[in-house]
Design an enzyme around this catalytic site. Structure first.
Site, mmCIF file in Angstrom:
data_model
loop_
_atom_site.group_PDB
_atom_site.id
_atom_site.type_symbol
_atom_site.label_atom_id
_atom_site.label_comp_id
_atom_site.label_asym_id
_atom_site.label_seq_id
_atom_site.Cartn_x
_atom_site.Cartn_y
_atom_site.Cartn_z
ATOM 1 N N ASN A 7 0.872 -1.177 0.000
ATOM 2 C CA ASN A 7 0.000 0.000 0.000
ATOM 3 C C ASN A 7 0.912 1.231 0.000
ATOM 4 O O ASN A 7 1.475 1.590 1.026
ATOM 5 C CB ASN A 7 -0.887 -0.031 1.246
ATOM 6 C CG ASN A 7 -1.845 1.144 1.305
ATOM 7 O OD1 ASN A 7 -1.747 2.078 0.508
ATOM 8 N ND2 ASN A 7 -2.761 1.109 2.244
ATOM 9 N N LYS A 14 3.133 0.827 3.231
ATOM 10 C CA LYS A 14 2.807 -0.231 4.195
ATOM 11 C C LYS A 14 2.872 -1.559 3.455
ATOM 12 O O LYS A 14 2.525 -1.623 2.262
ATOM 13 C CB LYS A 14 1.370 -0.036 4.702
ATOM 14 C CG LYS A 14 1.245 1.046 5.732
ATOM 15 C CD LYS A 14 -0.143 0.982 6.363
ATOM 16 C CE LYS A 14 -0.746 2.354 6.412
ATOM 17 N NZ LYS A 14 -2.159 2.454 6.425
ATOM 18 N N ARG A 90 -2.474 -2.072 -3.496
ATOM 19 C CA ARG A 90 -3.667 -1.261 -3.275
ATOM 20 C C ARG A 90 -3.616 -0.077 -4.230
ATOM 21 O O ARG A 90 -2.605 0.624 -4.307
ATOM 22 C CB ARG A 90 -3.702 -0.754 -1.846
ATOM 23 C CG ARG A 90 -4.919 0.109 -1.630
ATOM 24 C CD ARG A 90 -4.781 0.980 -0.427
ATOM 25 N NE ARG A 90 -5.909 1.880 -0.352
ATOM 26 C CZ ARG A 90 -5.835 3.126 0.092
ATOM 27 N NH1 ARG A 90 -4.677 3.616 0.489
ATOM 28 N NH2 ARG A 90 -6.892 3.880 0.134
ATOM 29 N N HIS A 179 -12.813 3.267 -0.236
ATOM 30 C CA HIS A 179 -12.834 2.225 0.818
ATOM 31 C C HIS A 179 -13.528 0.951 0.318
ATOM 32 O O HIS A 179 -14.028 0.161 1.117
ATOM 33 C CB HIS A 179 -13.590 2.693 2.079
ATOM 34 C CG HIS A 179 -12.946 3.807 2.832
ATOM 35 N ND1 HIS A 179 -13.671 4.855 3.384
ATOM 36 C CD2 HIS A 179 -11.659 4.051 3.149
ATOM 37 C CE1 HIS A 179 -12.858 5.674 3.987
ATOM 38 N NE2 HIS A 179 -11.616 5.224 3.868
ATOM 39 N N HIS A 207 -17.888 2.484 7.560
ATOM 40 C CA HIS A 207 -16.427 2.463 7.736
ATOM 41 C C HIS A 207 -16.055 3.791 8.396
ATOM 42 O O HIS A 207 -15.987 4.835 7.742
ATOM 43 C CB HIS A 207 -15.746 2.300 6.371
ATOM 44 C CG HIS A 207 -14.249 2.340 6.424
ATOM 45 N ND1 HIS A 207 -13.451 1.248 6.138
ATOM 46 C CD2 HIS A 207 -13.397 3.340 6.734
ATOM 47 C CE1 HIS A 207 -12.188 1.581 6.290
ATOM 48 N NE2 HIS A 207 -12.121 2.854 6.638
ATOM 49 N N LEU A 208 -15.867 3.746 9.713
ATOM 50 C CA LEU A 208 -15.626 4.986 10.464
ATOM 51 C C LEU A 208 -14.193 4.985 10.981
ATOM 52 O O LEU A 208 -13.896 4.429 12.040
ATOM 53 C CB LEU A 208 -16.623 5.107 11.628
ATOM 54 C CG LEU A 208 -18.109 4.899 11.283
ATOM 55 C CD1 LEU A 208 -18.973 5.011 12.533
ATOM 56 C CD2 LEU A 208 -18.577 5.893 10.220
ATOM 57 N N GLY A 209 -13.312 5.579 10.202
ATOM 58 C CA GLY A 209 -11.917 5.704 10.618
ATOM 59 C C GLY A 209 -11.553 7.168 10.543
ATOM 60 O O GLY A 209 -12.422 8.038 10.662
ATOM 61 N N ARG A 240 -11.630 15.938 7.440
ATOM 62 C CA ARG A 240 -12.387 16.350 6.243
ATOM 63 C C ARG A 240 -13.819 16.701 6.617
ATOM 64 O O ARG A 240 -14.423 16.056 7.467
ATOM 65 C CB ARG A 240 -12.408 15.209 5.211
ATOM 66 C CG ARG A 240 -11.067 14.939 4.605
ATOM 67 C CD ARG A 240 -11.171 13.859 3.523
ATOM 68 N NE ARG A 240 -9.974 13.046 3.512
ATOM 69 C CZ ARG A 240 -9.965 11.733 3.383
ATOM 70 N NH1 ARG A 240 -11.076 11.065 3.204
ATOM 71 N NH2 ARG A 240 -8.832 11.076 3.401
ATOM 72 N N ASP A 282 -8.576 12.974 16.471
ATOM 73 C CA ASP A 282 -8.642 11.630 17.034
ATOM 74 C C ASP A 282 -9.762 11.556 18.071
ATOM 75 O O ASP A 282 -9.788 12.339 19.024
ATOM 76 C CB ASP A 282 -7.288 11.281 17.680
ATOM 77 C CG ASP A 282 -7.194 9.801 17.998
ATOM 78 O OD1 ASP A 282 -8.145 9.262 18.603
ATOM 79 O OD2 ASP A 282 -6.175 9.188 17.642
ATOM 80 N N ARG A 284 -10.326 9.563 20.373
ATOM 81 C CA ARG A 284 -9.935 9.271 21.757
ATOM 82 C C ARG A 284 -9.741 10.574 22.535
ATOM 83 O O ARG A 284 -10.154 10.697 23.684
ATOM 84 C CB ARG A 284 -8.643 8.447 21.784
ATOM 85 C CG ARG A 284 -8.890 7.013 21.382
ATOM 86 C CD ARG A 284 -7.626 6.299 21.058
ATOM 87 N NE ARG A 284 -7.121 6.708 19.746
ATOM 88 C CZ ARG A 284 -6.304 5.993 19.008
ATOM 89 N NH1 ARG A 284 -5.866 4.840 19.461
ATOM 90 N NH2 ARG A 284 -5.901 6.410 17.831
ATOM 91 N N GLY A 332 -15.211 2.801 14.376
ATOM 92 C CA GLY A 332 -16.316 1.840 14.350
ATOM 93 C C GLY A 332 -16.004 0.568 15.120
ATOM 94 O O GLY A 332 -16.882 -0.033 15.740
ATOM 95 N N ASN A 334 -13.693 0.337 17.615
ATOM 96 C CA ASN A 334 -13.178 0.531 18.975
ATOM 97 C C ASN A 334 -14.020 1.382 19.912
ATOM 98 O O ASN A 334 -13.802 1.345 21.117
ATOM 99 C CB ASN A 334 -11.785 1.175 18.898
ATOM 100 C CG ASN A 334 -10.772 0.218 18.320
ATOM 101 O OD1 ASN A 334 -10.567 -0.863 18.856
ATOM 102 N ND2 ASN A 334 -10.156 0.601 17.209
ATOM 103 N N GLU A 383 -8.267 -4.905 5.022
ATOM 104 C CA GLU A 383 -8.089 -4.589 3.608
ATOM 105 C C GLU A 383 -6.934 -5.395 2.992
ATOM 106 O O GLU A 383 -7.007 -5.814 1.840
ATOM 107 C CB GLU A 383 -7.849 -3.079 3.430
ATOM 108 C CG GLU A 383 -9.118 -2.285 3.683
ATOM 109 C CD GLU A 383 -8.903 -0.794 3.812
ATOM 110 O OE1 GLU A 383 -8.492 -0.350 4.904
ATOM 111 O OE2 GLU A 383 -9.148 -0.076 2.833
#
Ligand code: AMP
Length: 396
Positions: A7, A14, A90, A179, A207-209, A240, A282, A284, A332, A334, A383
């Site tokens: 990727n 990656k 990818r 995605h 897909h919530l990242g 975004r 983030d 968190r 999504g 965590n 993925e």
């Protein structure tokens, strides 16, 4: 068969080496700061991470170092490059040219290049990775797996924008969606978990990242998705904006005396939950701030969940029903609180969240009560594994 999944970004890369027979990850890692200085984090399965600082002026040095580590006597997991049987790449944007994954050939690369116009930063980066791999692993079969391909089944009514049709005809301006590899993996896995045939299911995948998108999957096919020509449209994301009135662009440009480039930087990098909360991109950090009494942070979480719930509602209408609503990706998978908050809107569907089942992180589970008419699930995405599977399917 051992598949090297790559990727490639503009300054990062990656990778995972996956044994496709057992679907086990043999090693994985990340090259960062390519073109700046260079650092590799390599992790052979079951061993500690190894960090190597090494100059990586280009992707060639980065991939060479990855191959060196994979075959290294101490840190390696294979004895020679012959043990890599195929490479899966990818790829970001395949426009209307790729409705499925494709074997890498000269002609395929030329076709991908015609799609660079839609993703001028990302597509060339992925092609650099492809070309370097072709150079360093000559003769190995390679496959390109596109983020956009899964969504090519969308009907015209879902992908056309309400702008002059000539822009679609002349330039291909339409909804493409992203995605796709994740949405496909999660939808297939959901059908397996529910013990049903995917052809018989209406699934909404959230897909919530850091980037976020939502897809309506009817009978295994994407029929609508929230990202558009670019990944800027749709849900509110980490940085975004997602959907905004296009009139806002001109308004801010005038007020702030800035141009389209700066506006797009604001919408891509300074908006979303970062811009709304003023805390972080983030969740968190936002969760922690909200818990500590920061009202804007709490409001941001409400706005976020509300937008997701509105999209879900519109996709229930688009598919005339839904069997399962599924959460995946960083947030999504965590964040039980956000899943609970989003699901609190779905009483009308006969969906009730089970607080005990929902008390999980990064695990597969049905998180709705047993008597819920519509099921809610948490399904971690993978993925890389999906890219591995698509690669094997094409090279076998
Ligand atoms: P991804 O883009 O899928 O890697 O997701 C990254 C995002 O997921 C992070 O920016 C966080 O907002 C979110 N995330 C990851 N772990 C957690 C967690 N334990 N609780 C809440 N949000 C999380």
């Amino acid at each position: 068969m051992n598949v090297l999944v790559i990727n490639c970004g503009s300054s990062s890369l990656k990778y995972q080496l996956i044994d496709s027979d057992t679907e086990q990850v043999l090693a994985k890692g990340l090259c960062e700061r390519i073109g700046i200085d260079g650092a590799l984090t390599h992790q052979p399965a079951g061993k500690d991470k190894i960090k190597i600082d090494a100059p990586m002026p280009t992707h060639t040095e980065a991939i060479a170092l990855v191959l060196e580590q994979l075959t290294d006597k101490e840190n390696g997991v294979i004895s020679s490059l012959d043990e890599i049987n195929a490479v899966g790449h990818r790829m970001v944007h395949g426009g209307e040219k790729f409705a499925c994954s494709a074997l890498v050939t000269d002609e395929m690369i030329e076709t991908v290049e015609t799609c660079n116009i839609f993703a001028p930063l990302h597509n060339p980066a992925t092609l650099i990775g492809v070309n370097v791999c072709r150079e360093l692993l000559p003769g190995k079969p390679m496959v390109g797996v596109f983020d956009t391909a899964f969504h090519q089944t969308m009907p015209e009514k879902a992908y056309l924008y309400g702008i002059p049709y000539e822009y679609y005809e002349k330039y291909g301006v339409r909804r493409y969606g992203f995605h796709g590899t994740s949405h496909k993996f999660v939808a297939l896995r959901t059908a397996e978990i529910l013990g049903k045939n995917i052809e018989d299911l209406k699934i909404i995948v959230c897909h919530l990242g850091n980037g976020a998108s939502i897809t309506a999957v009817d009978g295994g096919k994407s029929v609508d998705t929230s990202m558009g020509l670019t990944p800027l449209e749709g849900l509110i994301m980490g940085t975004r904006s997602g959907d905004v009135d296009p009139g806002v662009l001109e308004f801010i440009a005038k007020q702030e005396n800035i141009g389209i480039k700066e506006i797009l930087t604001i919408l891509n990098k300074k908006s979303g939950v970062l811009g709304l909360s003023g805390v972080s991109s983030d969740f968190r950090d936002i969760d922690a701030a909200a818990e500590a009494g920061n009202e804007r942070a709490a409001e941001t979480l409400e706005v976020y969940a509300y937008h997701v719930a509105k999209y879900v509602g519109s996709y229930v209408a688009a598919m005339n029903g839904v069997d399962a609503i599924v959460f995946t990706a960083g947030l999504g998978e965590n964040d039980k609180k956000i899943r609970e908050e989003i699901c609190s809107y779905f009483g009308y569907l006969g969906l009730t969240i089970d607080p005990v089942a929902n008390d999980i992180r990064g695990k597969e589970a049905i998180i709705s009560t047993q008597d819920s008419k519509v099921k809610a699930l948490c399904v971690p995405t993978n993925e890389e594994l999906m890219i591995c599977r698509e690669t094997v399917a094409l090279v076998k």
